[in-house]
Design a protein around this motif. Sequence first.
Motif, PDB file in Angstrom:
ATOM      1  N   LYS A  45      14.663  -2.324 -10.861  1.00 37.91           N
ATOM      2  CA  LYS A  45      13.283  -2.769 -11.069  1.00 37.91           C
ATOM      3  C   LYS A  45      12.922  -3.857 -10.053  1.00 37.91           C
ATOM      4  O   LYS A  45      11.806  -3.890  -9.533  1.00 37.91           O
ATOM      5  CB  LYS A  45      13.096  -3.280 -12.490  1.00 37.91           C
ATOM      6  CG  LYS A  45      11.651  -3.597 -12.829  1.00 37.91           C
ATOM      7  CD  LYS A  45      11.474  -3.830 -14.304  1.00 37.91           C
ATOM      8  CE  LYS A  45      11.149  -2.494 -14.911  1.00 37.91           C
ATOM      9  NZ  LYS A  45      10.232  -2.522 -16.021  1.00 37.91           N
ATOM     10  N   LYS A  48      12.183  -2.365  -6.652  1.00 37.79           N
ATOM     11  CA  LYS A  48      10.827  -1.800  -6.645  1.00 37.79           C
ATOM     12  C   LYS A  48       9.767  -2.902  -6.594  1.00 37.79           C
ATOM     13  O   LYS A  48       8.751  -2.762  -5.904  1.00 37.79           O
ATOM     14  CB  LYS A  48      10.626  -0.913  -7.866  1.00 37.79           C
ATOM     15  CG  LYS A  48      11.430   0.367  -7.790  1.00 37.79           C
ATOM     16  CD  LYS A  48      11.322   1.175  -9.069  1.00 37.79           C
ATOM     17  CE  LYS A  48      12.209   2.407  -8.964  1.00 37.79           C
ATOM     18  NZ  LYS A  48      12.328   3.111 -10.235  1.00 37.79           N
ATOM     19  N   ASN A  51       9.745  -4.336  -3.060  1.00 39.62           N
ATOM     20  CA  ASN A  51       9.258  -3.329  -2.122  1.00 39.62           C
ATOM     21  C   ASN A  51       7.730  -3.230  -2.217  1.00 39.62           C
ATOM     22  O   ASN A  51       7.041  -3.108  -1.208  1.00 39.62           O
ATOM     23  CB  ASN A  51       9.923  -1.978  -2.406  1.00 39.62           C
ATOM     24  CG  ASN A  51       9.996  -1.091  -1.197  1.00 39.62           C
ATOM     25  OD1 ASN A  51       9.964  -1.543  -0.060  1.00 39.62           O
ATOM     26  ND2 ASN A  51      10.113   0.204  -1.438  1.00 39.62           N
ATOM     27  N   ALA A  52       7.207  -3.311  -3.435  1.00 38.67           N
ATOM     28  CA  ALA A  52       5.754  -3.298  -3.629  1.00 38.67           C
ATOM     29  C   ALA A  52       5.132  -4.590  -3.100  1.00 38.67           C
ATOM     30  O   ALA A  52       4.105  -4.569  -2.415  1.00 38.67           O
ATOM     31  CB  ALA A  52       5.419  -3.102  -5.104  1.00 38.67           C
ATOM     32  N   PRO A  58       4.312   1.808  -3.587  1.00 31.32           N
ATOM     33  CA  PRO A  58       4.148   1.972  -5.039  1.00 31.32           C
ATOM     34  C   PRO A  58       5.481   2.270  -5.721  1.00 31.32           C
ATOM     35  O   PRO A  58       6.426   2.724  -5.095  1.00 31.32           O
ATOM     36  CB  PRO A  58       3.204   3.175  -5.173  1.00 31.32           C
ATOM     37  CG  PRO A  58       2.890   3.646  -3.803  1.00 31.32           C
ATOM     38  CD  PRO A  58       3.666   2.841  -2.819  1.00 31.32           C
ATOM     39  N   GLY A  59       5.526   2.005  -7.006  1.00 32.46           N
ATOM     40  CA  GLY A  59       6.736   2.327  -7.757  1.00 32.46           C
ATOM     41  C   GLY A  59       7.084   1.299  -8.810  1.00 32.46           C
ATOM     42  O   GLY A  59       7.787   1.602  -9.760  1.00 32.46           O
ATOM     43  N   LYS A  61       6.478  -0.832 -11.995  1.00 29.98           N
ATOM     44  CA  LYS A  61       5.673  -0.878 -13.201  1.00 29.98           C
ATOM     45  C   LYS A  61       6.279  -1.949 -14.093  1.00 29.98           C
ATOM     46  O   LYS A  61       7.484  -2.015 -14.267  1.00 29.98           O
ATOM     47  CB  LYS A  61       5.695   0.467 -13.927  1.00 29.98           C
ATOM     48  CG  LYS A  61       4.979   1.586 -13.191  1.00 29.98           C
ATOM     49  CD  LYS A  61       4.970   2.836 -14.023  1.00 29.98           C
ATOM     50  CE  LYS A  61       4.372   4.042 -13.433  1.00 29.98           C
ATOM     51  NZ  LYS A  61       3.816   4.121 -12.192  1.00 29.98           N
TER      52      LYS A  61
END
Length: 128
Positions: A45, A48, A51-52, A58-59, A61
Motif C-alpha cells: 500500500k 502505491k 508512486n501516486a 493511479p492505484g 486507495k
Amino acid sequence: MKTDIRNIDDIKIFVDEFYHKIQLDDLLGPIFNNTITDWPTHLDKMYKFWNAALFGVPGFKGNPFARHAPLPINKVHFEQWIKLFHETINKNFEGDIANDCKYRAELMASMFQSRLELMKGNPNKVIV
C-alpha cells in the motif's frame, strides 16, 4: 553516486528501509508493530501511495488519516517519523524528486498532527 527517485523500484527501496527502521525504533516500533498485522500488505500500500504522490500513477486507495487518527501519537512521534524518513531518503537518493518526497512527508506529518490536535477531546469530530 546517489541518483534521484526514478520509479517504483526506487520507491520500494526507501519504503522497505524506512519501515524496517520504524519497526526497530524504540518510540515508533511498538505503535506500528502493534497496529500492523500484515507488513507485506502495508508495504504494498505504501509503494502505491508514494508512486501516486510522486509520479501520479493511479492505484492507491485508502484514507491514511483515518488509519492514524486512533493511534496514541503526538508531536514527538511525528518528529521521529520525519527524522527517520529524511535519513532514509538522504542515505539513498538526491535530487528534485527526493526533495519533493521529503517535503510531501513533512506536509503529511504536519497535516496529520494539526488534525489530531483539533480532534483532541472532541468525540463529535469526524475523522474520515
